[in-house]
Enzyme design. Structure first.
Site, PDB file in Angstrom:
ATOM      1  NE  ARG A 255      10.374   9.870  -1.795  1.00 40.00           N
ATOM      2  CZ  ARG A 255      10.224   9.140  -0.681  1.00 40.00           C
ATOM      3  NH1 ARG A 255      10.777   7.964  -0.601  1.00 40.00           N
ATOM      4  NH2 ARG A 255       9.530   9.621   0.333  1.00 40.00           N
ATOM      5  CG  ASP A 256       3.284  11.190  -6.182  1.00 39.65           C
ATOM      6  OD1 ASP A 256       3.156  10.190  -6.922  1.00 39.65           O
ATOM      7  OD2 ASP A 256       2.321  11.730  -5.601  1.00 39.65           O
ATOM      8  CG  LEU A 257       8.326  13.912 -10.987  1.00 36.84           C
ATOM      9  CD1 LEU A 257       9.537  13.776 -11.900  1.00 36.84           C
ATOM     10  CD2 LEU A 257       7.826  15.340 -10.959  1.00 36.84           C
TER      11      LEU A 257
END
Length: 244
Positions: A13-15
């Protein structure tokens, strides 16, 4: 590593580029391996049975430049297709030198992820192979049901597009990407006022793709220089390695 995480029910969720580093590969001295960092906001899916880790509807977590439309809407039930979208943004940026949405503040960026189609890669960087562009643009589809279902499927599509070119060095002219100098990337966490702006913009946004970007100080950059063959191959290789 990302496909393994997904199989374990973990969504990053935070690539973003800052969370992807290259390290020497001890097993292959002439090569590098990819390491993913910062699983701090990773979500455990329903498959794990750990309901306490579920993100509630209305929570916005991630980096707006790389957040999927469903994350920008604060939806619950975020799955691996949000990571597919983020990797699509990263691939897009590798190929043309900028993310698809980067003008204006975070409020505008969040609204654009939800309401606007990304500018075609072919309009920002020359010589991006059609198959590579098609794969990246499919990863960036607003409707998650129309994206690649898995990171592996996205990586395979990119690898297949590059393989179909034969020798990339023969098919894609070399040259350097001219990074746009007029684009100002937002930095730092979004404030409450920026999130409120995003909600207002989303409610008022029209679906017309050709409307000017809200909050943008300048027009989107025109076509830039040629994307080198090595960069095209690197995008496919990076996606394939990250999925492995």
């Amino acid at each position: 590593p990302l496909a393994v995480a997904h199989e374990a029910g973990i969504i990053h969720r935070d690539l973003k580029p800052a969370n992807i580093i290259l390290l020497p590969d001890a097993d292959h001295p002439d090569e590098e391996r990819i390491k993913l960092l910062d699983f701090g906001i990773a979500k455990l899916t329903e498959a794990t049975g750990l309901g306490a880790n579920q993100t509630r509807t209305g929570m916005l977590l991630g980096t707006p430049l790389y957040m999927s439309p469903e994350q920008c809407r604060g939806e619950s039930g975020i799955d691996q297709r949000a990571d597919v979208y983020a990797l699509g943004v990263i691939a897009y940026e590798m190929l043309c030198g900028r993310p698809p949405f980067c003008e204006g503040g975070y409020g505008s960026i969040i609204a654009h992820h939800i309401t606007r189609e990304p500018p075609p890669l072919s309009g920002l960087a020359e010589n991006v192979p059609a198959g590579v562009e098609a794969a990246v643009m499919q990863a960036l589809v607003k409707d998650k049901d129309q994206r690649f279902a898995t990171i592996t499927a996205f990586a395979n599509a990119l690898a297949g597009a590059v393989a179909s070119l034969g020798s990339a060095a023969d098919r894609v002219p070399s040259g350097e990407v001219a990074f746009p100098r007029t684009v100002q990337l937002a930095t730092g966490p979004p404030s409450a006022s920026q999130l409120a702006e995003a909600q207002a913009l989303t409610q008022a946004a029209q679906p017309a793709q050709d409307a000017p970007l809200a909050g943008a100080g300048s027009q989107p950059p025109q076509a830039v220089n040629k994307t080198p063959a090595t960069e095209v191959a690197a995008v496919a290789n990076s996606a394939e390695t990250a999925a492995a």
